[in-house]
Write an enzyme that holds these catalytic residues in place. Sequence first.
Site, PDB file in Angstrom:
ATOM      1  N   GLU A  16      -4.756 -16.884   9.185  1.00 33.08           N
ATOM      2  CA  GLU A  16      -3.025 -16.272   8.622  1.00 33.08           C
ATOM      3  C   GLU A  16      -3.451 -14.620   9.199  1.00 33.08           C
ATOM      4  O   GLU A  16      -2.743 -14.196  10.181  1.00 33.08           O
ATOM      5  CB  GLU A  16      -3.958 -15.706   7.100  1.00 33.08           C
ATOM      6  N   GLU A  73     -10.694 -12.548  -2.120  1.00 31.99           N
ATOM      7  CA  GLU A  73      -9.742 -12.530  -2.628  1.00 31.99           C
ATOM      8  C   GLU A  73      -9.503 -13.172  -3.359  1.00 31.99           C
ATOM      9  O   GLU A  73      -8.686 -12.376  -4.165  1.00 31.99           O
ATOM     10  CB  GLU A  73      -8.983 -14.116  -1.005  1.00 31.99           C
TER      11      GLU A  73
HETATM   12  C1  RAM Z   1      -1.810 -14.797   0.919  1.00 23.44           C
HETATM   13  C2  RAM Z   1      -2.904 -13.675   1.230  1.00 23.44           C
HETATM   14  C3  RAM Z   1      -2.341 -12.485   0.950  1.00 23.44           C
HETATM   15  C4  RAM Z   1      -1.464 -12.616  -0.399  1.00 23.44           C
HETATM   16  C5  RAM Z   1      -0.209 -13.359  -0.184  1.00 23.44           C
HETATM   17  C6  RAM Z   1       1.199 -13.903  -1.229  1.00 23.44           C
HETATM   18  O1  RAM Z   1      -1.646 -16.090   1.438  1.00 23.44           O
HETATM   19  O2  RAM Z   1      -3.508 -13.757   1.954  1.00 23.44           O
HETATM   20  O3  RAM Z   1      -3.291 -11.363   0.306  1.00 23.44           O
HETATM   21  O4  RAM Z   1      -0.005 -10.583  -0.512  1.00 23.44           O
HETATM   22  O5  RAM Z   1      -1.020 -14.992  -0.005  1.00 23.44           O
END
Ligand code: RAM
Length: 759
Positions: A366, A636
Amino acid sequence: MRKSKLIALIGLLLLLASSTHAQKLIWQVKWIQTSLKEDSLRAAQYFSKAFITKSAVKSATLYITARGMYEANINGKRVGDAYLSPGWTSYDKRIAYQSYNVSDLLKKGENKLNVILGDGWYRGAIGFEERRDYYGKTLALLCQLEVKYKNGKKEIIGSDESWRCGEGPIRFSEINNGETIDARVAVKTEMPVVIANFNYQGLFPSENEPIRKHELFKPKLLITPKGEKVLDFGQNLTGWIAVKAKGPAGTTISLEHGEVLDNKGNFYMGNMRKARVKATYILAGNGAEYYEPHFTYFGFRYARVTGYPGEISPDDFEGISLYSDVQSTGSFTCSNPLINQLQSNITWSQRGNFLDVPTDCPQRDERLGWTGDAQVFFRTAAFNYRVDKFFNKWLEDMALDQGASGIIPSVIPNMYFGADGSAGWADAATIIPWQHYLVYGDKASLARHYPMMKKWVDYVKGQSQNDLWRSGWQFGDWLSYRPMDDNGTEAVTDKFQIAQCFWAHSTQNLINAAKALGRTEDVVFYSALLERIKIAFLKEYFTPNGRLMSNTQTAYVLALHFDMLPENARTKAAAYLVENIRAYEDHLTTGFLGTPYLCEVLTRFGYPDVAYQLLNQKTYPSWLFSVTKGATTIWERWNAVLPTGEFYNPHMNSFNHYAYGAIGDWLYRTVAGINTDTAGVGYKKIIIKPIPGGGLTWVKANYLSKYGKITANWKITGGRLSLDVEIPEGTTAEILVPSVDGKDFQLHQVIAGKYHYER
Ligand code: RAM
């Protein structure tokens, strides 16, 4: 009078002359590419040019860029100390070039300029899945070496048909998938190059800080229950590992990178998704060898080592952290070690995700410039480091990637995967420029980003019906509390209720910017629009009894923070927010969008004690939950590791994601109490207003503004509070000295100086 005017004019002309000189590099060279056939692994490409300096060199500058990633050396000595150059911009629109003073690298007589090109962001696997060739299939080099001789003559040696190309030890390199170096392969550049069909359009001199090496880490060696050899660097970082080794030719050493061990203590790569995150070194077999990668990076704390010849000694490995070389500007420490670890985790997530672009994460497939994440983290980032240029550069790409309709892509540089224009993500287009202006007071930047801000607000206006924004892709309050339960404790906030709040917020930011820039017509027009947006919000989402349709923490936080509610309804709404927090036994339930303002709203409406309870909370969901689980960066998800010790499902589980680190802003602005004021943006006017609480007995913080260092240190001893403040030259400050319980404040208006107060 006349004379001074003349001097001013000459000064101006000189300034213009020097700045045009700095900006207007005249390229007199050609883009070149390899003539070699590539296999599927696409080895790095090597280019070289031998040349002779005819007399003594006075100075020499190398201007260079690539479609791909470059590393240059002259006579075997590396040019500069920047990595992953030329950095990442929206390459389809612009590519940065760098300039290096290489006077010391040249020698009289024969010289050789060598450049290696890797796939980089240009055509290697980036973003999700195995997405390649995003900007093109062909790597190309453009460089111009300008040599000035002592005898006054000048010479240009640049990329053209006289160069040679070939191959060398870097057999493979990709951002997501690591690098393979086979030291048995010698650099051989004997083939002619091909002139590439590219022009100079979009080339610009990079202004922001390059990526450089920073902290170095010595690992500990672990033998895991599976019997694997794993290095532990003690810190989740972004960069790579340098290796020393000695062994027979062909010995293959592999390092795979992971952020965490699983709950049995084994090496874990499950959350890397498709990223292969592997560095491979194949020894030449000629004695002591040293390796480090060139065109990739990893997010890791651990590395599984295989194939290392002989005993593994931790001394033979070094973790090297890489990030944009922004100046450190802030520090925050306090009497609670867990909060200090939280601050450290925030700082490390910032370091690990500020590699030319503010990314969501540095490890899995990502690593993208997610707008929402950057927006929620901006103020925190700006305390820790001086990020004005870093963000100006990124905002410039955002403006370039903005759709003709005004829509803002979800990631910048744009990777076009749909799902654009979401509230809280696309609003980065107004939030960051306005906050940037508050922090740095740079009107020229605000003016530069103003058209983008306006186009975004107009886009939403175009989407709206009866002043309601209820369409388009919405991420909502991403990753808010969602237990698998049957009794309705999920904290889901209606996505369009959120969108309406952010539309108002963006419109307010635009009005603020218009005021600062003296655009009166816009102030009038958008103020009227803002009023209608708020009326529409109340009609749609606000009950006669003063609740919100979505009765969540995020709903109240956004409505309160963005002033969506009539003044007389706010106290009650704040009480509902607290009631909600109590219903979760003093836990937050907010996702990406509610979290940044949660403690700020509680403080503003008279509940700093509740904000401190949330800060001190150790059980899930909370900031300190991850800290008690040994995190060294921000996760996250609130539950990246579940309370049971298992991992959340591997598909989206980054251990280095700064978004929830947005609490750092509250630590600096409220706990330490360092703030600026719209009456004197950029810390021209400073507000010092610490609010003690949460059992803290001391706090020390400072922030290096452009005027100089601002300090706020407070401590409580024997029931008395003392506050030490430092205010830099050229500023004024309001110091609000709190009582020990943080309930009332004594105001002092001061100028630069050091102050001591006791209460
Ligand atoms: C995830 C990303 C990010 C977020 C989006 C919507 O895949 O890691 O943190 O902003 O989604």
